[in-house]
Design a protein around this motif. Sequence first.
Motif, mmCIF file in Angstrom:
data_model
loop_
_atom_site.group_PDB
_atom_site.id
_atom_site.type_symbol
_atom_site.label_atom_id
_atom_site.label_comp_id
_atom_site.label_asym_id
_atom_site.label_seq_id
_atom_site.Cartn_x
_atom_site.Cartn_y
_atom_site.Cartn_z
ATOM 1 N N ASP A 270 11.232 -6.553 14.114
ATOM 2 C CA ASP A 270 11.301 -7.856 14.793
ATOM 3 C C ASP A 270 11.826 -8.940 13.856
ATOM 4 O O ASP A 270 12.616 -9.801 14.274
ATOM 5 C CB ASP A 270 9.922 -8.267 15.327
ATOM 6 N N ILE B 166 19.043 -2.017 16.791
ATOM 7 C CA ILE B 166 17.628 -2.431 16.721
ATOM 8 C C ILE B 166 16.949 -2.198 18.070
ATOM 9 O O ILE B 166 15.829 -1.672 18.130
ATOM 10 C CB ILE B 166 17.517 -3.920 16.305
ATOM 11 N N HIS B 167 17.638 -2.567 19.125
ATOM 12 C CA HIS B 167 17.067 -2.380 20.467
ATOM 13 C C HIS B 167 16.756 -0.905 20.723
ATOM 14 O O HIS B 167 15.685 -0.575 21.245
ATOM 15 C CB HIS B 167 18.035 -2.921 21.528
ATOM 16 N N LYS C 181 13.690 0.348 19.054
ATOM 17 C CA LYS C 181 12.481 -0.084 19.760
ATOM 18 C C LYS C 181 12.302 0.653 21.090
ATOM 19 O O LYS C 181 11.181 0.989 21.469
ATOM 20 C CB LYS C 181 12.537 -1.586 20.060
ATOM 21 N N GLU D 224 15.523 -8.402 13.479
ATOM 22 C CA GLU D 224 16.186 -8.817 14.713
ATOM 23 C C GLU D 224 16.344 -10.337 14.746
ATOM 24 O O GLU D 224 17.415 -10.854 15.107
ATOM 25 C CB GLU D 224 15.398 -8.329 15.923
ATOM 26 N N GLN D 225 15.323 -11.067 14.345
ATOM 27 C CA GLN D 225 15.411 -12.525 14.317
ATOM 28 C C GLN D 225 16.454 -12.997 13.297
ATOM 29 O O GLN D 225 17.170 -13.971 13.542
ATOM 30 C CB GLN D 225 14.037 -13.148 14.025
ATOM 31 N N TYR E 77 24.468 -5.629 25.263
ATOM 32 C CA TYR E 77 25.017 -5.607 23.901
ATOM 33 C C TYR E 77 26.290 -4.763 23.838
ATOM 34 O O TYR E 77 27.263 -5.143 23.189
ATOM 35 C CB TYR E 77 24.000 -5.078 22.892
ATOM 36 N N LEU F 37 22.293 -5.523 16.790
ATOM 37 C CA LEU F 37 21.278 -5.832 17.795
ATOM 38 C C LEU F 37 21.070 -4.658 18.747
ATOM 39 O O LEU F 37 19.931 -4.349 19.124
ATOM 40 C CB LEU F 37 21.659 -7.100 18.566
#
Length: 186
Positions: free
Chosen positions: A61, A105-106, A109, A64-65, A122, A102
């Motif tokens: 997280d 990362i998605h 998760k 990602e930020q 994306y 992104l």
Amino acid sequence: WELIECLIKRDTPIIRPRIPRPHVVDRLVGFCVSLMPIFYDLCEVSHDMKVQAHSDTHKLDIIEQQVLSWTPDEASLHTTKFADSEIRLLRAQATIYRSAILLFIHRLKYPLGCQDGIAVSYANDIMEEKDKILLHGGPDTKLQFGCFPLFLALFEIPLRPETLWNSLTRLSYRPACAEQFFAFHK
């Protein structure tokens, strides 16, 4: 790029990139120089998630930020004279790699089949940026190191890779990774 290979294999790279001159446009990574340490951190977290039975997504997280708030450092445009077409390519490469990170990362998760709408968004960002470059760039356009983002996008968008590469025929070269890409997709 060792970082891309480590992302794909979910390994940890040997050395965390240092950015001694962040205002330089790199000949390979363009404006993405300041993304390289974030790539490294993502490799580490991905590797940890692979080897640990319990995965803590808190670090993911945070990364990602960082990526969401990242913008390319365009200060380097003031130190070197670039043509408008080169600037468009540099910006496109940065946008494509930001979207690819992104998306990666998605998918760490949420596996395929979960939260697919965000992943497709994306992937569409990647493909739309590629299409814009081809539309405005002309026959000599070269999108530097675009295989990894396109590879990720094809997991989400049902296109045959041959269709994708045919849409790139206006480019003056065929990416070296294309044959490996076709073999993997089959």
